[in-house]
Design an enzyme around this catalytic site. Structure first.
Site, mmCIF file in Angstrom:
data_model
loop_
_atom_site.group_PDB
_atom_site.id
_atom_site.type_symbol
_atom_site.label_atom_id
_atom_site.label_comp_id
_atom_site.label_asym_id
_atom_site.label_seq_id
_atom_site.Cartn_x
_atom_site.Cartn_y
_atom_site.Cartn_z
ATOM 1 C CG ASN A 58 -28.552 -38.169 31.953
ATOM 2 O OD1 ASN A 58 -27.460 -38.350 31.436
ATOM 3 N ND2 ASN A 58 -29.648 -38.209 31.238
ATOM 4 N NE ARG A 77 -37.294 -36.276 36.753
ATOM 5 C CZ ARG A 77 -37.141 -35.229 37.530
ATOM 6 N NH1 ARG A 77 -38.093 -34.320 37.606
ATOM 7 N NH2 ARG A 77 -36.027 -35.079 38.226
HETATM 8 P P1 4NP Z 1 -34.189 -38.257 37.469
HETATM 9 O O1 4NP Z 1 -34.574 -39.059 38.803
HETATM 10 O O2 4NP Z 1 -33.819 -36.865 37.913
HETATM 11 O O3 4NP Z 1 -35.462 -38.300 36.685
HETATM 12 O O4 4NP Z 1 -33.048 -38.998 36.830
HETATM 13 C C1 4NP Z 1 -33.716 -39.224 39.875
HETATM 14 C C2 4NP Z 1 -32.676 -40.131 39.795
HETATM 15 C C3 4NP Z 1 -31.863 -40.324 40.891
HETATM 16 C C4 4NP Z 1 -32.075 -39.613 42.041
HETATM 17 C C5 4NP Z 1 -33.106 -38.693 42.117
HETATM 18 C C6 4NP Z 1 -33.924 -38.492 41.024
HETATM 19 N N1 4NP Z 1 -31.249 -39.831 43.163
HETATM 20 O O5 4NP Z 1 -31.514 -39.230 44.230
HETATM 21 O O6 4NP Z 1 -30.268 -40.594 43.060
#
Ligand code: 4NP
Length: 168
Positions: free
Chosen positions: A23, A26
């Protein structure tokens, strides 16, 4: 993320939750993009939108500065959003829970209570013309990957809005 409410009268509200891993990149982008589209093209549609992560890495955080920059270039302000993790309650509260990728979808299906109000599906189901089924995680990517998140979430938002407007 905090819910955004489009204006609407007394029709039953359609509740939509966008979900990714953190969160942080994307799903807040999807929330901002879809919110902007509704505001511009269907301001009277009674829709409530929100976003959440399957993980708790970024609870309470504003979206990734790289996502905020990419969105701002398209006139979308993500700065007021704050991360939250999905909960079992969300499956009763929302009509649509839209996953950014298959890992997210699998994680959602694993925690979905037996009786779920929500239809849980891939967000990219609403943009078959792109030939893409997932919004790829841009976390380890570059600026072009964040642009692609904007492009894909815009295409899926258009398809989702068209589908909602067709509903009886
Ligand atoms: P999201 O992306 O799923 O699009 O918010 C990410 C945000 C953080 C992390 C991985 C994906 N992380 O490993 O902290």
């Amino acid at each position: 993320m905090k819910s955004h409410e489009a204006s609407g009268a007394s029709a039953p509200r359609i509740r939509i939750l966008f979900v990714c891993l953190g969160n942080y990149c994307r799903s807040p982008t999807a929330e901002g993009v879809f919110g902007q589209l509704v505001k511009a093209e269907a301001p009277d549609l009674p829709v409530d939108i929100d976003s959440a992560g399957t993980a708790d890495y970024h609870v309470g955080s504003a979206p990734d500065p790289r996502s905020q920059r990419a969105a701002r270039r398209r006139g979308i302000d993500l700065s007021g959003l704050r991360g939250r993790q999905i909960s079992a309650r969300d499956f009763a509260d929302f009509d649509f829970i839209l996953a950014m990728d298959r890992d997210n979808l699998r994680d959602l299906q694993a925690i979905a209570p037996e009786k779920s109000r929500a239809r849980v599906q891939l967000f990219m189901d609403y943009a078959p013309e792109t030939g893409r089924s997932e919004v790829p995680d841009p976390w380890n990517g570059d600026a072009a990957d964040f642009e692609e998140v904007l492009d894909l979430t815009t295409a899926a938002s258009r398809g989702l809005l068209a589908a909602l407007l067709k509903r009886p």
